[in-house]
Design a protein around this motif. Structure first.
Motif: not given
Length: 370
Positions: A133-142, A217-222, A234-239, A252-253
Motif C-alpha cells: 500500500e505504501a508503494y502504490s499509495g491508497i485512498e482510505t476513510d479515517i 470520517a474523512v477520506k484521505v489520499r496517502i 488534514v486541515q480542519n480535521g481537528g476539534d 496522521l502518523e
C-alpha cells in the motif's frame, strides 16, 4: 480579650518549608472555595476569605514571611503588618495575578470582556499500511472521535425556539464588581462567562455548550512512497473551537508494517536470495518477484561471493513527491555450500581442488619482479 490569630501556615494548609508555588496553589484552591461570589450569603465564608488573603499576603512576600517565621504575628506588625492589609502596596497585583488564573477574569484595573473565539484542538491519529500500500499509495476513510458542532442546536447551545437573554448577574456587561475591604475587585461574570447573555433553555444534547463529542470520517489520499513515521496533515480535521473559533487540524502518523520478504532502506528494497555454489562460481541467472509481484530476471556474475549484492535499478519504492523516480531493488546473495555430498561428488571436488594447485592463476607482468 482579643482573639488569638491562627497560624498562617495552618490557614493555607501548608508546611513551614512550603515553596512559593505550593503556597500560591494552596491559596488558589482556598480562594475559590471561600470566594464571596460562591458564598453570597455566608458571613463565615467571607471571614474565612479575609483570613486566607491575610495569610497569603504575608507568606507570599519573602521579607514578611521571614519576619513572621522569626517573631510570629508581632513580627509582621513591626514590618508594616497585615492587621488590615496596611503597608502592602503590591497586594492588588498579587490578587490580580492569582485570581485571574482562578476565575478567568482580573481585578482592580481589569476591564473584563467577552470571551474570545478559540481555535479547536489538533488531533493525532495513527494509520497502518502494508508495504504494498505504501508503494502504490491508497485512498482510505479515517474514522475517529472529535468535538464538533452540536447536531441538535447547530452550535447555538439553545433548544429550538429558545434564544438568549441579558445576563441578570452582570446586566449584559460581562463583568461583575464588588468591594472587599479597601480594594475593589472586577472579574468575568461567572454566570455568562463574559458573554453578557445567557441561554434561556439550554440544548439537552450538548447542555448549552454548542459542541459535542462524536465520530467523524474523512477520506484521505496517502501518497505513493510514503515512509514509516511520516506525518500528514488534514486541515480542519481537528476539534471545533469554542465561540466560533474554527477547527484544529488532524495529523496522521503513518506506520508501515514489516514485510515478510522485503526490507526497506530509504527508497531501496532489500531481499536475500540463496544460490548454489556452482552458480556462484560459474555465474547464471534466476527469476525473482518484485514488490508488484512481477517476475524479473537477475543475472549472477561469475565468481560471486557470499554477501555479494545484485542491484536492479528502478525496482524499489517510489520517491515521495517525485515525478516517477524510484529506488533500487538490492538482492543479497547467500551461497549455499552443500553439507552432504555423495562419494562421487567428493571425488569431483577433490579433483577440482587439486587442479587449482597444479594450475595456479597466471602471474601478471608485475609478479616476475617479486
Amino acid at each position: 480579650m482579643s482573639k488569638q490569630k491562627e497560624d498562617y501556615y495552618s490557614v493555607l494548609g501548608v508546611t513551614r518549608s512550603a515553596s512559593e508555588i505550593e503556597i500560591k496553589t494552596a491559596y488558589r484552591k482556598l480562594a475559590m472555595k471561600y470566594h464571596p461570589d460562591r458564598n453570597p450569603e455566608s458571613s463565615e465564608a467571607e471571614e474565612k476569605f479575609k483570613t486566607v488573603n491575610e495569610a497569603f499576603e504575608v507568606l507570599s512576600d519573602a521579607q514578611k514571611r521571614q519576619m513572621y517565621d522569626d517573631y510570629g504575628h508581632e513580627g509582621v506588625n513591626m514590618a508594616g503588618g497585615a492587621g488590615g492589609f496596611g503597608g502592602f502596596s503590591g497586594f492588588e497585583d498579587i490578587v490580580s495575578s492569582v485570581f485571574g488564573d482562578v476565575f478567568g477574569g482580573s481585578f482592580g484595573r481589569a476591564s473584563g470582556g467577552r470571551r474570545r473565539a478559540q481555535r479547536g484542538n489538533d488531533l493525532r491519529q495513527q494509520v497502518s499500511l502494508t508495504l504494498e500500500e505504501a508503494y502504490s499509495g491508497i485512498e482510505t476513510d479515517i474514522t475517529y472521535n472529535r468535538v464538533d458542532t452540536c447536531n441538535i442546536c447547530h452550535g447555538t447551545g439553545a433548544q429550538e425556539g429558545s434564544g438568549t437573554k441579558t445576563c441578570p448577574t452582570c446586566r449584559g456587561s460581562g463583568i461583575v464588581q464588588f468591594s472587599q475591604g479597601f480594594f475593589s475587585m472586577r472579574q468575568t461574570c461567572p454566570d455568562c462567562g463574559g458573554q453578557g447573555t445567557i441561554i434561556e433553555k439550554p440544548c439537552r444534547a450538548c447542555r448549552g455548550v454548542g459542541r459535542e463529542n462524536g465520530k467523524n470520517a474523512v477520506k484521505v489520499r496517502i501518497p505513493a512512497g510514503v515512509r514509516d513515521g511520516i506525518v500528514l496533515k488534514v486541515q480542519n480535521g481537528g476539534d471545533i473551537g469554542p465561540n466560533g473559533g474554527g477547527y484544529g487540524d488532524l495529523y496522521l502518523e503513518i506506520h508501515v508494517k514489516k514485510h515478510k520478504v522485503f526490507q526497506r532502506d530509504g527508497d531501496d528494497l532489500i531481499v536475500e536470495k540463496t544460490i548454489s555454489y556452482p552458480t556462484a562460481v560459474l555465474g547464471g541467472s534466476f527469476k525473482i518477484e518484485n514488490i508488484k509481484k512481477e517476475e524479473i530476471k537477475a543475472v549472477v556474475p561469475e565468481g560471486s561471493q557470499h554477501g555479494s549484492v545484485i542491484t536492479l535499478e528502478e525496482e524499489g519504492m517510489p520517491t515521495l513527491a517525485s515525478n516517477g523516480q524510484k529506488g533500487d531493488l538490492k538482492i543479497i546473495l547467500n551461497v549455499d555450500v552443500p553439507r552432504k555430498l555423495s562419494t562421487e561428488q567428493k571425488e569431483l571436488i577433490k579433483e577440482l581442488g587439486e587442479s587449482f594447485e597444479k594450475d595456479p592463476p597466471k602471474k601478471g607482468i608485475f609478479d616476475k619482479f617479486f
